[in-house]
Design an enzyme around this catalytic site. Structure first.
Site, PDB file in Angstrom:
ATOM      1  N   LYS A 156     -11.755   6.400  -2.632  1.00 23.36           N
ATOM      2  CA  LYS A 156     -12.160   7.608  -1.905  1.00 23.36           C
ATOM      3  C   LYS A 156     -13.655   7.929  -2.021  1.00 23.36           C
ATOM      4  O   LYS A 156     -14.246   8.445  -1.073  1.00 23.36           O
ATOM      5  CB  LYS A 156     -11.296   8.796  -2.343  1.00 23.36           C
ATOM      6  CG  LYS A 156      -9.804   8.597  -2.109  1.00 23.36           C
ATOM      7  CD  LYS A 156      -9.493   8.049  -0.704  1.00 23.36           C
ATOM      8  CE  LYS A 156      -8.024   7.702  -0.516  1.00 23.36           C
ATOM      9  NZ  LYS A 156      -7.782   6.765   0.577  1.00 23.36           N
ATOM     10  N   ASP A 180      -1.722  -1.080   5.921  1.00 25.19           N
ATOM     11  CA  ASP A 180      -2.027  -0.583   7.269  1.00 25.19           C
ATOM     12  C   ASP A 180      -3.524  -0.518   7.544  1.00 25.19           C
ATOM     13  O   ASP A 180      -3.929  -0.039   8.606  1.00 25.19           O
ATOM     14  CB  ASP A 180      -1.418   0.818   7.464  1.00 25.19           C
ATOM     15  CG  ASP A 180      -2.087   1.855   6.578  1.00 25.19           C
ATOM     16  OD1 ASP A 180      -2.642   2.832   7.108  1.00 25.19           O
ATOM     17  OD2 ASP A 180      -2.063   1.694   5.342  1.00 25.19           O
ATOM     18  N   ASP A 209       0.861  -1.172   0.000  1.00 27.14           N
ATOM     19  CA  ASP A 209       0.000   0.000   0.000  1.00 27.14           C
ATOM     20  C   ASP A 209       0.907   1.234   0.000  1.00 27.14           C
ATOM     21  O   ASP A 209       2.125   1.122   0.109  1.00 27.14           O
ATOM     22  CB  ASP A 209      -0.880  -0.051   1.260  1.00 27.14           C
ATOM     23  CG  ASP A 209      -1.725   1.189   1.435  1.00 27.14           C
ATOM     24  OD1 ASP A 209      -2.386   1.601   0.462  1.00 27.14           O
ATOM     25  OD2 ASP A 209      -1.726   1.757   2.545  1.00 27.14           O
TER      26      ASP A 209
END
Length: 271
Positions: A54, A188, A12
């Site tokens: 998003k 993460d 990522d």
């Protein structure tokens, strides 16, 4: 040194390799809600669904009970797709303008990447950022010395982004990887770990450098053991939901995990 049975590590971006604490997207979500609708959300609310594309992230924030309740009270109706479009339209130019300010590599990430490459392992990457934002971030990260072998943005593929496996599998194809079991996905956030599982890969979650701990680099560097342990446990409670194969603090700890995965592959294990 012998070549590794691992063929690719797919990273990522924000909170994993660059942007300690994953602050570029979160602070801008808060700003976009404010700019689009004069509506307040907290950093914690902005962080909750991190890892999605998003537009989907804005939608998920709008569905949080606390946010949905305040939205209903302020506007007299639930959030709808046109509202998400408006917030996304505010988000994009803000993110493009500011993402380069958050392109600094997480400590030791560049050394770890070079160490991995020296074993003949490819460096893939994918992100919840759309391509317009990634193009800016890719250039900024390259100035710091980070140049992965391949990059997939969340809107590159018609099939969509996380937690589905498509971005990870696009890396597999473009990097010429012959077996998904020989890939490691490092992330993460929950959707990124789920993406790795869905692609049939080994998964490594990061506890302290990313979204769930929410620490700035300065806070991390000056924190006492108690503060770090509390952040670790907070992140672990979230990431453990996706059952990653490994959980480590930051990418600095990745080489030891890769050595374990190599041994497991050589013993015939699969993810």
């Amino acid at each position: 040194m012998m070549n590794s049975p691992i063929q690719a590590v797919i990273f990522d971006w924000a909170g994993t390799i660059v942007d300690f604490g994953s602050f570029a997207p979160t602070s801008i979500f808060v700003e976009a809600f404010k700019q689009g609708f004069d509506f307040e959300i907290s950093l914690a609310e902005a962080r909750e669904p991190m890892g999605l594309g998003k537009w989907q992230h804005i939608e998920a924030v709008g569905k949080l009970p606390t946010v949905a309740q305040r939205w209903q009270k302020q506007f007299g109706r639930p959030m709808q797709a046109s509202d998400i479009d408006a917030i996304y339209a505010a988000f994009m130019p803000l993110q493009i303008a500011k993402v380069a300010d958050h392109a600094a590599p997480i400590p030791h990430s560049l050394e770890v990447v070079e160490q991995i490459r020296s074993r003949g392992i490819k460096i893939g990457s994918c992100s919840g950022y759309p391509r317009q934002v990634m193009d800016v971030l890719i250039a900024a990260a390259a100035d710091y010395g980070y140049r992965p072998d391949y990059v997939v943005a969340t809107d590159d593929l018609a099939q969509g982004g996380r937690p589905a496996p498509f971005m990870a599998l696009k890396n597999v194809i473009e990097l010429g990887v012959t077996d998904v079991r020989a890939c490691v996905k490092v992330d993460d956030a929950l959707p990124g770990i789920e993406e790795g599982h869905n692609a049939g890969m080994w998964t490594v979650g990061l506890l302290l450098s990313g979204n769930e701990a929410g620490l700035t680099l300065e806070e991390y560097q000056h924190a006492d053991d108690q503060t770090l342990q509390a952040a670790r446990e907070r992140a672990q409670a979230k990431l453990q939901q996706a059952k990653p194969h490994y959980l480590i603090d930051t990418v600095a700890d990745l080489p030891a995990v890769l050595a374990q995965i190599e041994q497991r592959l050589l013993a015939g294990e699969r993810p």
